[in-house]
Motif scaffolding. Structure first.
Motif, short mmCIF file in Angstrom:
data_model
loop_
_atom_site.label_atom_id
_atom_site.label_comp_id
_atom_site.label_asym_id
_atom_site.label_seq_id
_atom_site.Cartn_x
_atom_site.Cartn_y
_atom_site.Cartn_z
N ALA A 165 0.83 -1.21 0.00
CA ALA A 165 0.00 0.00 0.00
C ALA A 165 0.86 1.26 0.00
CB ALA A 165 -0.92 0.00 1.22
N PHE A 166 1.94 1.24 0.75
CA PHE A 166 2.81 2.41 0.79
C PHE A 166 3.55 2.60 -0.54
CE2 PHE A 166 2.46 2.40 5.47
CZ PHE A 166 2.21 3.75 5.64
N VAL A 167 3.83 1.51 -1.23
CA VAL A 167 4.42 1.64 -2.57
C VAL A 167 3.42 2.37 -3.48
CG1 VAL A 167 5.20 0.39 -4.62
CG2 VAL A 167 5.91 -0.37 -2.34
N ALA A 168 2.15 1.95 -3.42
CA ALA A 168 1.11 2.61 -4.23
C ALA A 168 0.94 4.07 -3.83
CB ALA A 168 -0.21 1.86 -4.08
N THR A 169 1.00 4.35 -2.53
CA THR A 169 0.85 5.72 -2.05
C THR A 169 2.01 6.60 -2.52
OG1 THR A 169 -0.34 4.96 -0.09
CG2 THR A 169 0.67 7.14 0.04
N THR A 170 3.22 6.04 -2.48
CA THR A 170 4.39 6.80 -2.94
C THR A 170 4.27 7.16 -4.41
OG1 THR A 170 5.78 5.68 -1.29
CG2 THR A 170 6.91 6.76 -3.14
N ILE A 171 3.83 6.20 -5.21
CA ILE A 171 3.63 6.46 -6.64
C ILE A 171 2.58 7.54 -6.84
CG2 ILE A 171 2.84 5.47 -8.83
CD1 ILE A 171 4.05 2.80 -7.87
N ALA A 172 1.49 7.46 -6.04
CA ALA A 172 0.43 8.48 -6.14
C ALA A 172 0.98 9.86 -5.78
CB ALA A 172 -0.73 8.11 -5.22
N GLY A 173 1.81 9.92 -4.74
CA GLY A 173 2.40 11.19 -4.36
C GLY A 173 3.26 11.78 -5.45
N LEU A 174 4.04 10.93 -6.15
CA LEU A 174 4.86 11.40 -7.27
C LEU A 174 4.00 11.96 -8.39
CD1 LEU A 174 7.57 8.58 -7.51
CD2 LEU A 174 8.02 11.03 -7.15
N VAL A 175 2.92 11.23 -8.72
CA VAL A 175 2.03 11.67 -9.80
C VAL A 175 1.40 13.01 -9.46
CG1 VAL A 175 -0.10 11.14 -11.04
CG2 VAL A 175 1.57 9.33 -10.62
N ILE A 176 0.90 13.13 -8.23
CA ILE A 176 0.24 14.39 -7.83
C ILE A 176 1.25 15.54 -7.81
CG2 ILE A 176 -0.95 15.56 -5.93
CD1 ILE A 176 -2.06 12.75 -5.15
N LEU A 177 2.45 15.27 -7.31
CA LEU A 177 3.46 16.32 -7.19
C LEU A 177 3.87 16.88 -8.55
CD1 LEU A 177 5.30 17.87 -5.21
CD2 LEU A 177 7.00 16.05 -5.52
N PHE A 178 4.01 15.98 -9.55
CA PHE A 178 4.54 16.42 -10.84
C PHE A 178 3.46 16.71 -11.89
CE2 PHE A 178 8.24 14.20 -9.03
CZ PHE A 178 9.20 15.19 -9.18
N THR A 179 2.25 16.20 -11.68
CA THR A 179 1.20 16.44 -12.68
C THR A 179 -0.01 17.17 -12.11
OG1 THR A 179 -0.01 14.37 -12.32
CG2 THR A 179 1.89 14.28 -13.80
N GLY A 180 -0.19 17.13 -10.78
CA GLY A 180 -1.37 17.75 -10.18
C GLY A 180 -2.63 16.91 -10.29
N TRP A 181 -2.53 15.69 -10.81
CA TRP A 181 -3.70 14.81 -10.99
C TRP A 181 -4.04 14.14 -9.66
CZ3 TRP A 181 -4.61 9.27 -12.24
CH2 TRP A 181 -5.90 9.06 -12.76
N THR A 182 -4.95 14.71 -8.89
CA THR A 182 -5.23 14.25 -7.53
C THR A 182 -6.00 12.93 -7.48
OG1 THR A 182 -7.24 15.61 -7.48
CG2 THR A 182 -5.21 16.60 -6.61
N ARG A 183 -6.60 12.55 -8.61
CA ARG A 183 -7.31 11.26 -8.60
C ARG A 183 -6.35 10.08 -8.40
NH1 ARG A 183 -10.78 14.11 -12.20
NH2 ARG A 183 -13.01 13.82 -11.67
N ALA A 184 -5.06 10.32 -8.58
CA ALA A 184 -4.07 9.25 -8.33
C ALA A 184 -4.15 8.77 -6.89
CB ALA A 184 -2.66 9.75 -8.65
#
Length: 317
Positions: A165-184
């Motif tokens: 789950a934390f691996v998935a959360t880390t990936i989501a954080g990267l996506v949000i940080l660099f793209t702003g896509w909060t649905r991640a």
């Protein structure tokens, strides 16, 4: 299933298992408190779902530790096997908890996909990386315990799923940080839910087999009965039952008919040796009788045993 994975006595194994589980519990509780705070600040469902999962991790380990202590009590009164099955109850509770969490986070994840929330990707990323480190250590600690116990395996699955789950959360954080896509963030929560579903179902299924007194996984009663019937002087084996008292503790009972000229004691010893050496079954209850002409004339199918159950193997002609 195998016995003690560390090659020492049961008491020492349980004591070591308790230390590993306690170490993992301290790590998880300390990190969980910080994650709840970070999740509220970041408005992250992924972090909140991870924290919720870590709460169940902590509860699973506490229940596992309690179950280990209860199961270690000696048999007394009407509990002729002791309280060994307390560990299976713990595994069942862990599995059910995971399934309930699956339903909640699936609902919340879908809701946030439809109506996304503002999420601070940087904070999600930092907490996700820290969570990976904490869960790697906790997973390593629990993996050193005896995982042939469904009780320990239940706690292990909780923590292992939290690592994913934390691996998935880390990936989501990267996506949000660099793209702003909060649905991640919501997608990460749904990934966590899928992992919970898989682990929860396996625990409920495996502990359910023990409660239903099914044969241990990998043991075929018909095959075992055939091997028993193949021993010299055996005429028939019936009322054969194989079940698990708790994980790693298989038991077997059977009625064995032997040739009238055979030594019942010798056949019983040979059967016990076969079951112990081939299948690892050490707790056996065998009724060995001579197959008298009267019994052979009546026949098993005609009911010389009251309410016969299970396979009735005979030697190959």
């Amino acid at each position: 299933m195998g016995g003690d994975a560390h090659g020492h006595g049961p008491a020492l194994s349980k004591e070591a298992d308790g230390r590993y589980l306690t170490g993992a519990l301290i790590l998880i509780v300390a990190f969980m408190v910080g994650e709840v705070v970070a999740g509220l600040i970041a408005h992250s469902l992924a972090l909140i779902s991870d924290a919720g999962h870590m709460l169940t991790d902590a509860a699973a380990i506490v229940v596992a530790l309690i179950a280990m202590r209860i199961a270690a009590r000696p048999p007394q009164g009407g509990f002729t096997y002791g309280l060994r099955r307390a560990e299976i109850i713990s595994a069942q509770l862990n599995g059910i908890t995971l399934l309930l969490l699956t339903a909640y986070f699936t609902y919340e994840g879908i809701r946030r996909l439809v109506v996304p929330a503002e999420v601070q990707g940087g904070l999600v990323l930092v907490v996700g990386v820290a969570g990976i480190v904490v869960n790697l250590v906790a997973t390593w600690l629990i993996s050193r315990a005896n995982r042939t116990s469904l009780n320990v395996e239940g706690a292990f699955q909780h923590v292992l799923n939290d690592l994913y789950a934390f691996v998935a959360t880390t990936i989501a954080g990267l996506v949000i940080l660099f793209t702003g896509w909060t649905r991640a963030d919501a997608l990460a929560a749904l990934v966590v839910a899928a992992l919970m579903l898989k682990a929860g179902w396996q625990l409920v299924r495996d502990s359910g087999r023990v409660f239903m007194e099914a044969a241990p996984a990998g043991m075929n009663p018909s095959e075992i009965g055939g091997r028993m019937a193949g021993l010299g002087s055996v005429v028939e084996v019936h009322d054969l039952h194989v079940w698990e008292v708790t994980s790693g503790y298989a038991a077997l009972s059977a009625h064995v008919l032997v040739d009238p000229a055979a030594d019942c004691h010798a056949v019983r010893l040979a059967t016990e040796r076969l079951l112990r050496d081939t299948y690892g079954v050490e707790h056996t209850t065998l009724q060995v009788d001579h197959a008298t002409p009267e019994l052979l004339d009546i026949g098993y199918s005609a009911g010389h045993c009251h309410a016969p159950q299970g396979p009735a193997p005979k030697p190959d002609p």
